[in-house]
Design an enzyme around this catalytic site. Structure first.
Site, short mmCIF file in Angstrom:
data_model
loop_
_atom_site.label_atom_id
_atom_site.label_comp_id
_atom_site.label_asym_id
_atom_site.label_seq_id
_atom_site.Cartn_x
_atom_site.Cartn_y
_atom_site.Cartn_z
N GLY A 105 0.94 -1.15 0.10
CA GLY A 105 -0.16 0.05 -0.03
C GLY A 105 0.99 1.22 -0.04
N CYS A 145 5.71 -0.04 7.45
CA CYS A 145 5.54 1.19 6.70
C CYS A 145 6.49 1.35 5.93
CB CYS A 145 4.95 2.39 7.53
SG CYS A 145 4.55 3.76 6.70
N LEU A 146 6.28 1.96 4.63
CA LEU A 146 7.61 2.16 3.68
C LEU A 146 8.21 3.30 4.16
CD1 LEU A 146 6.14 1.20 0.12
CD2 LEU A 146 7.67 -0.07 1.44
N GLN A 160 2.83 9.89 1.39
CA GLN A 160 4.16 9.24 1.44
C GLN A 160 5.28 9.76 0.17
OE1 GLN A 160 2.35 5.33 2.33
NE2 GLN A 160 4.25 5.05 3.22
N HIS A 195 -4.59 1.23 7.56
CA HIS A 195 -3.21 1.57 7.54
C HIS A 195 -2.86 2.79 6.53
CE1 HIS A 195 1.44 1.15 8.13
NE2 HIS A 195 1.22 1.84 6.84
N GLU A 196 -3.61 2.52 5.52
CA GLU A 196 -3.49 3.78 4.23
C GLU A 196 -4.18 4.87 4.61
OE1 GLU A 196 -0.75 3.54 2.67
OE2 GLU A 196 -0.59 1.38 2.93
N HIS A 256 -2.87 7.32 6.92
CA HIS A 256 -1.98 7.96 6.28
C HIS A 256 -2.37 9.50 5.97
CE1 HIS A 256 2.13 6.28 6.50
NE2 HIS A 256 1.55 5.08 5.72
NI NI Z 1 2.43 3.23 5.78
#
Ligand code: NI
Length: 183
Positions: free
Chosen positions: A45, A96-97, A50, A138-139, A142
């Site tokens: 995701g 998380c990226l 991000q 989760h997304e 963000h």
């Molecule tokens: Ni994340």
């Protein structure tokens, strides 16, 4: 086009993102670039903040998680609103990226109902459970300026503080293109 992924510590990750209201905004191009960026980083995701864009949009593709109910679960969410979130809270290890190398168990309700548009501005109201709901939650966080580490206990947060500071300075593993707030 592959974007740099914004690392923990950048204020864009703490902003409440804005709806996309410009009808000429090329959401298809951005969705395609976000997928390319996400795949390059082996994520499931990716939310617009991000890549440094404070807008309400995220993409996901659960296929790599190799779960039967995630086959073909590839989607674009534009201007989403979670309408309902309920059911029993369950724990799942998230990463998380933007926070490379940190994985922790987070508890979230099992079911959501969400309203959103896709990249063709087709409107949906859908329900999700399990891992699918989890990735969306989760997304979605963000675009609300929330990160999974916010759900951890005070003790856990204190234990991770040094590593988080290091990430914000670029002192962390970098397996994909990243952008750091403090150099
Ligand atoms: Ni994340």
């Amino acid at each position: 086009m592959i974007y740099s992924i914004v690392a923990y510590g950048d204020p864009v990750l703490r902003k409440e993102a804005e709806d996309i209201t410009d009808p000429n905004f090329d959401v298809k191009k951005l969705a395609s670039d976000m997928f390319e960026t996400m795949y390059s980083a082996h994520g499931v995701g990716l939310a617009a903040p991000q890549i440094g864009k404070p807008i309400r949009m995220f993409v996901l593709d659960g296929e790599p998680m190799d779960e039967e109910n995630l086959k073909g679960f590839k989607k674009v969410f534009i201007n989403p609103t979670i309408l309902e979130e309920d059911g029993e809270e369950w724990g799942f290890e998230e990463g998380c990226l933007s926070i490379p190398g940190i994985n922790e168990e987070v508890f979230r309700p099992e079911r959501i109902k969400i309203h959103y548009f896709d990249e063709n501005w087709k409107e949906y109201e859908e329900e999700y459970t399990g891992i699918a709901a989890r990735i969306i939650q989760h997304e979605y966080d963000h675009i609300e300026g929330v990160l999974f580490i916010d759900y951890l206990s005070g003790l856990k947060k204190r234990m991770l503080k040094g590593r988080l500071t290091n990430i914000s300075k670029g002192k962390c593993e970098q397996r994909y293109k990243m952008r750091f707030p403090k150099k």
